[in-house]
Design a protein around this motif. Structure first.
Motif, PDB file in Angstrom:
ATOM      1  N   MET A   1       0.854  -1.196   0.000  1.00  0.00           N
ATOM      2  CA  MET A   1       0.000   0.000   0.000  1.00  0.00           C
ATOM      3  C   MET A   1       0.884   1.239   0.000  1.00  0.00           C
ATOM      4  N   TYR A   2       0.501   2.212  -0.788  1.00  0.00           N
ATOM      5  CA  TYR A   2       1.292   3.426  -0.898  1.00  0.00           C
ATOM      6  C   TYR A   2       0.591   4.529  -0.113  1.00  0.00           C
ATOM      7  N   PRO A   3       1.226   5.030   0.951  1.00  0.00           N
ATOM      8  CA  PRO A   3       0.574   5.993   1.833  1.00  0.00           C
ATOM      9  C   PRO A   3       0.379   7.339   1.155  1.00  0.00           C
ATOM     10  N   VAL A   4      -0.595   8.070   1.650  1.00  0.00           N
ATOM     11  CA  VAL A   4      -0.802   9.432   1.187  1.00  0.00           C
ATOM     12  C   VAL A   4       0.316  10.301   1.742  1.00  0.00           C
ATOM     13  N   LEU A  10      -0.067  22.629  -5.450  1.00  0.00           N
ATOM     14  CA  LEU A  10       0.245  23.241  -6.741  1.00  0.00           C
ATOM     15  C   LEU A  10      -0.203  24.698  -6.748  1.00  0.00           C
ATOM     16  N   LEU A  11       0.223  25.344  -7.783  1.00  0.00           N
ATOM     17  CA  LEU A  11      -0.135  26.743  -7.991  1.00  0.00           C
ATOM     18  C   LEU A  11      -1.636  26.943  -7.842  1.00  0.00           C
ATOM     19  N   GLN A  12      -2.052  27.849  -6.964  1.00  0.00           N
ATOM     20  CA  GLN A  12      -3.472  28.110  -6.725  1.00  0.00           C
ATOM     21  C   GLN A  12      -3.856  29.472  -7.280  1.00  0.00           C
ATOM     22  N   ARG A  13      -5.003  29.552  -7.909  1.00  0.00           N
ATOM     23  CA  ARG A  13      -5.473  30.804  -8.498  1.00  0.00           C
ATOM     24  C   ARG A  13      -6.666  31.320  -7.702  1.00  0.00           C
ATOM     25  N   ASP A  14      -6.732  32.609  -7.519  1.00  0.00           N
ATOM     26  CA  ASP A  14      -7.826  33.180  -6.747  1.00  0.00           C
ATOM     27  C   ASP A  14      -9.074  33.177  -7.616  1.00  0.00           C
ATOM     28  N   LEU A  15      -9.750  32.030  -7.662  1.00  0.00           N
ATOM     29  CA  LEU A  15     -10.923  31.868  -8.510  1.00  0.00           C
ATOM     30  C   LEU A  15     -12.040  32.824  -8.097  1.00  0.00           C
ATOM     31  N   ALA A  16     -12.140  33.061  -6.812  1.00  0.00           N
ATOM     32  CA  ALA A  16     -13.211  33.949  -6.352  1.00  0.00           C
ATOM     33  C   ALA A  16     -13.086  35.335  -6.974  1.00  0.00           C
ATOM     34  N   THR A  17     -11.863  35.859  -7.031  1.00  0.00           N
ATOM     35  CA  THR A  17     -11.656  37.183  -7.601  1.00  0.00           C
ATOM     36  C   THR A  17     -12.070  37.204  -9.057  1.00  0.00           C
ATOM     37  N   PHE A  18     -11.691  36.168  -9.811  1.00  0.00           N
ATOM     38  CA  PHE A  18     -12.031  36.106 -11.222  1.00  0.00           C
ATOM     39  C   PHE A  18     -13.537  35.989 -11.421  1.00  0.00           C
ATOM     40  N   CYS A 121       7.400  16.957 -10.209  1.00  0.00           N
ATOM     41  CA  CYS A 121       6.346  15.934 -10.222  1.00  0.00           C
ATOM     42  C   CYS A 121       6.917  14.581  -9.809  1.00  0.00           C
ATOM     43  N   GLU A 122       8.050  14.235 -10.371  1.00  0.00           N
ATOM     44  CA  GLU A 122       8.665  12.943 -10.064  1.00  0.00           C
ATOM     45  C   GLU A 122       9.065  12.846  -8.605  1.00  0.00           C
ATOM     46  N   GLU A 123       9.525  13.964  -8.037  1.00  0.00           N
ATOM     47  CA  GLU A 123       9.913  13.954  -6.631  1.00  0.00           C
ATOM     48  C   GLU A 123       8.705  13.730  -5.730  1.00  0.00           C
ATOM     49  N   VAL A 124       7.609  14.407  -6.031  1.00  0.00           N
ATOM     50  CA  VAL A 124       6.393  14.249  -5.225  1.00  0.00           C
ATOM     51  C   VAL A 124       5.868  12.824  -5.325  1.00  0.00           C
ATOM     52  N   LEU A 125       6.017  12.208  -6.500  1.00  0.00           N
ATOM     53  CA  LEU A 125       5.454  10.877  -6.760  1.00  0.00           C
ATOM     54  C   LEU A 125       6.435   9.745  -6.503  1.00  0.00           C
ATOM     55  N   ARG A 126       7.561  10.024  -5.866  1.00  0.00           N
ATOM     56  CA  ARG A 126       8.616   9.011  -5.743  1.00  0.00           C
ATOM     57  C   ARG A 126       8.181   7.778  -4.960  1.00  0.00           C
ATOM     58  N   PRO A 172      -8.315   2.498  -4.456  1.00  0.00           N
ATOM     59  CA  PRO A 172      -8.381   3.117  -3.128  1.00  0.00           C
ATOM     60  C   PRO A 172      -8.590   4.626  -3.233  1.00  0.00           C
ATOM     61  N   MET A 173      -9.354   5.182  -2.316  1.00  0.00           N
ATOM     62  CA  MET A 173      -9.586   6.624  -2.332  1.00  0.00           C
ATOM     63  C   MET A 173      -8.280   7.398  -2.196  1.00  0.00           C
ATOM     64  N   GLU A 174      -7.299   6.813  -1.509  1.00  0.00           N
ATOM     65  CA  GLU A 174      -6.003   7.479  -1.366  1.00  0.00           C
ATOM     66  C   GLU A 174      -5.373   7.749  -2.730  1.00  0.00           C
ATOM     67  N   ALA A 175      -5.574   6.842  -3.680  1.00  0.00           N
ATOM     68  CA  ALA A 175      -4.980   6.998  -5.006  1.00  0.00           C
ATOM     69  C   ALA A 175      -5.603   8.158  -5.767  1.00  0.00           C
ATOM     70  N   LEU A 176      -6.820   8.571  -5.377  1.00  0.00           N
ATOM     71  CA  LEU A 176      -7.524   9.658  -6.064  1.00  0.00           C
ATOM     72  C   LEU A 176      -7.324  11.008  -5.387  1.00  0.00           C
ATOM     73  N   ASN A 177      -6.526  11.047  -4.346  1.00  0.00           N
ATOM     74  CA  ASN A 177      -6.268  12.277  -3.620  1.00  0.00           C
ATOM     75  C   ASN A 177      -5.703  13.332  -4.573  1.00  0.00           C
ATOM     76  N   TRP A 178      -6.410  14.463  -4.711  1.00  0.00           N
ATOM     77  CA  TRP A 178      -6.017  15.475  -5.686  1.00  0.00           C
ATOM     78  C   TRP A 178      -4.638  16.059  -5.413  1.00  0.00           C
ATOM     79  N   ALA A 179      -4.239  16.119  -4.155  1.00  0.00           N
ATOM     80  CA  ALA A 179      -2.936  16.680  -3.816  1.00  0.00           C
ATOM     81  C   ALA A 179      -1.801  15.952  -4.529  1.00  0.00           C
TER      82      ALA A 179
END
Length: 442
Positions: A1-4, A10-18, A121-126, A172-179
């Motif tokens: 099992m691969y932990p979260v 990632l870069l976040q945009r102020d969607l509310a302002t737009f 990306c590769e570092e985060v997914l190592r 697993p829901m962990e695999a779908l974690n958007w982060a």
């Protein structure tokens, strides 16, 4: 099992302002530029943040108050975010054409090194297993005088649907974690580095894909579904839709059309984007379209009608751009939700636009599609199907190379999505080159 893992957002945009600024009668360019400038100075990790102006703060607060009054997932919030999405794209126009532009105001994002972004990306997914290895299969040699155009087609799986509606019982829901899943999607894109990128089920356009891909040289367009199923999911990120990106270095944008597809005289919930591009290297012009047709068994006639309407619109757009009666060459990418034995597939193959499917070149007879482009397990059972296609004008382009499909062993017993692949659909990637026109050979 691969932990979260805990990873930098990632870069976040102020969607509310737009959203709020787009609803004003007179949009203030200075406010938008401040927001974009703040985003561009944030790295991928988003560790730096420019303080909001008083106007930006009040705009964000106003939208937060509205959101608090209508919790996500309610019918009221669905209507609210549908309105906001339309404001961000522009108001509808007659005959299914919802947006046309010849000049686009490009956001001034600070440019980033694609290799550095891929390495992050590769570092985060190592700690995750690697994505399936896929090789390019060359079908013909290209020449330096006629450079290749790499096309990528991919239904990336809307985050709200993956977590809240699609029911992937072996994932697993962990695999779908958007982060982390967003890094897996970006890794796939940056690995193959397409010149034209066509995506479906995009529900993180403004806060992830548009700002990030802009930083590595892409220009994009987004067309949300009029009534996205994502809006029925609690804590959603807004509507999903189609997105089209292209390399600013390689192409000049001549025009963009947003289409709402019709079927049997009725407007539907499916959309398409058509961009007219001029290749800076060759001076040649072509159109590229992305779409996502109606899903589910029993809707075959509906999909066929949608496909017929799209083909009609494409003929009009291509003929308007070309100097000859047949118009300019065309590429159509999409999740058609249709196997090759469906009528909509036959419509495209027999179209007066003279379209051919790029992935048929992988077969020994040149006439057979891959065994699958999607493989998933839901409560109703296991589904392996060919649903995604890259169509091209056979008189305008040649296929130089096609990315191979992974084996069943590479996909794994739990199928897709998974820890090692972020979507239930596989990406399709091919290299096209223009067929030389007779006057260019003299």
């Amino acid at each position: 099992m691969y932990p979260v893992r805990r990873c930098s957002p990632l870069l976040q945009r102020d969607l509310a302002t737009f959203c709020v600024s787009s609803l004003r009668k007179e949009r203030k360019p200075s406010a938008v530029k401040r927001t974009v400038s703040a985003v561009s100075r944030r790295g991928l990790s988003g560790s730096e943040h420019k303080p909001q102006s008083q106007e930006d703060s009040s705009s964000s607060a106003a939208l937060r108050n509205v959101a608090h009054a209508y919790p996500m997932g309610s019918s009221s919030s669905s209507r609210l975010f549908s309105t906001l999405a339309q404001s961000l794209s522009s108001a509808p126009l007659p005959h299914g054409l919802t947006h046309t532009q010849t000049d686009t105001e490009e956001c001034e994002f600070e440019q980033a090194d694609p290799e550095a972004l891929l390495h992050e990306c590769e570092e985060v997914l190592r700690n995750r297993p690697p994505r399936p290895h896929r090789d390019f299969i060359r079908t013909r040699a290209s020449t330096p005088l006629n450079p290749q155009i790499r096309i990528m087609q991919w239904n990336i799986l809307a985050q709200a649907l993956g977590e809240g509606k699609d029911g992937f019982v072996r994932c697993p829901m962990e695999a779908l974690n958007w982060a982390e899943r967003k890094y897996l999607i970006l890794e796939e894109i940056l690995t193959y580095r397409p010149d034209v990128l066509c995506l479906q089920e995009v529900d993180h356009y403004y806060d992830t894909f548009q700002p990030l891909l802009s930083r590595v040289g892409y220009q994009g367009s987004f067309c949300p579904k009029p009534c996205s199923p994502c809006l029925d999911v609690r804590d959603n990120n807004g509507p999903d839709g189609c997105a089209l990106f292209f390399s600013r270095q390689r192409f000049e944008l001549l025009g963009t059309s947003h289409l709402r597809l019709s079927a049997m005289m009725l407007k539907t919930n499916q959309v398409a984007i058509v961009a007219t591009l001029r290749c800076r290297d060759t001076g040649r012009t072509f159109c590229v379209a992305v779409t996502h047709l109606k899903a589910r068994s029993g809707w075959e006639a509906f999909r066929s009608a949608q496909g017929s309407h799209l083909l009609q619109q494409l003929r009009v757009i291509c003929s308007q751009q070309g100097q000859h009666s047949e118009g300019v060459p065309l590429v159509v990418c999409g999740d058609f939700n249709a196997e090759p034995d469906e009528e909509v597939y036959r419509r495209f193959l027999a179209s007066p636009l003279q379209l051919e499917s790029a992935y048929r070149t992988l077969s020994s007879d040149g006439n057979t599609e891959p065994l699958f482009t999607s493989w998933k397990i839901r409560p109703s059972g296991e589904s392996r199907a060919t649903l995604d296609y890259v169509w091209y004008s056979r008189l305008g382009f040649s296929v130089d190379a096609v990315l191979s499909m992974p084996s069943e062993e590479q996909i794994g017993p739990d199928r897709l999505p998974s820890y090692h692949y972020p979507s239930d659909h596989l990406s399709l990637v091919c290299d096209l080159s223009f067929i030389q026109e007779p006057h260019r050979l003299m």
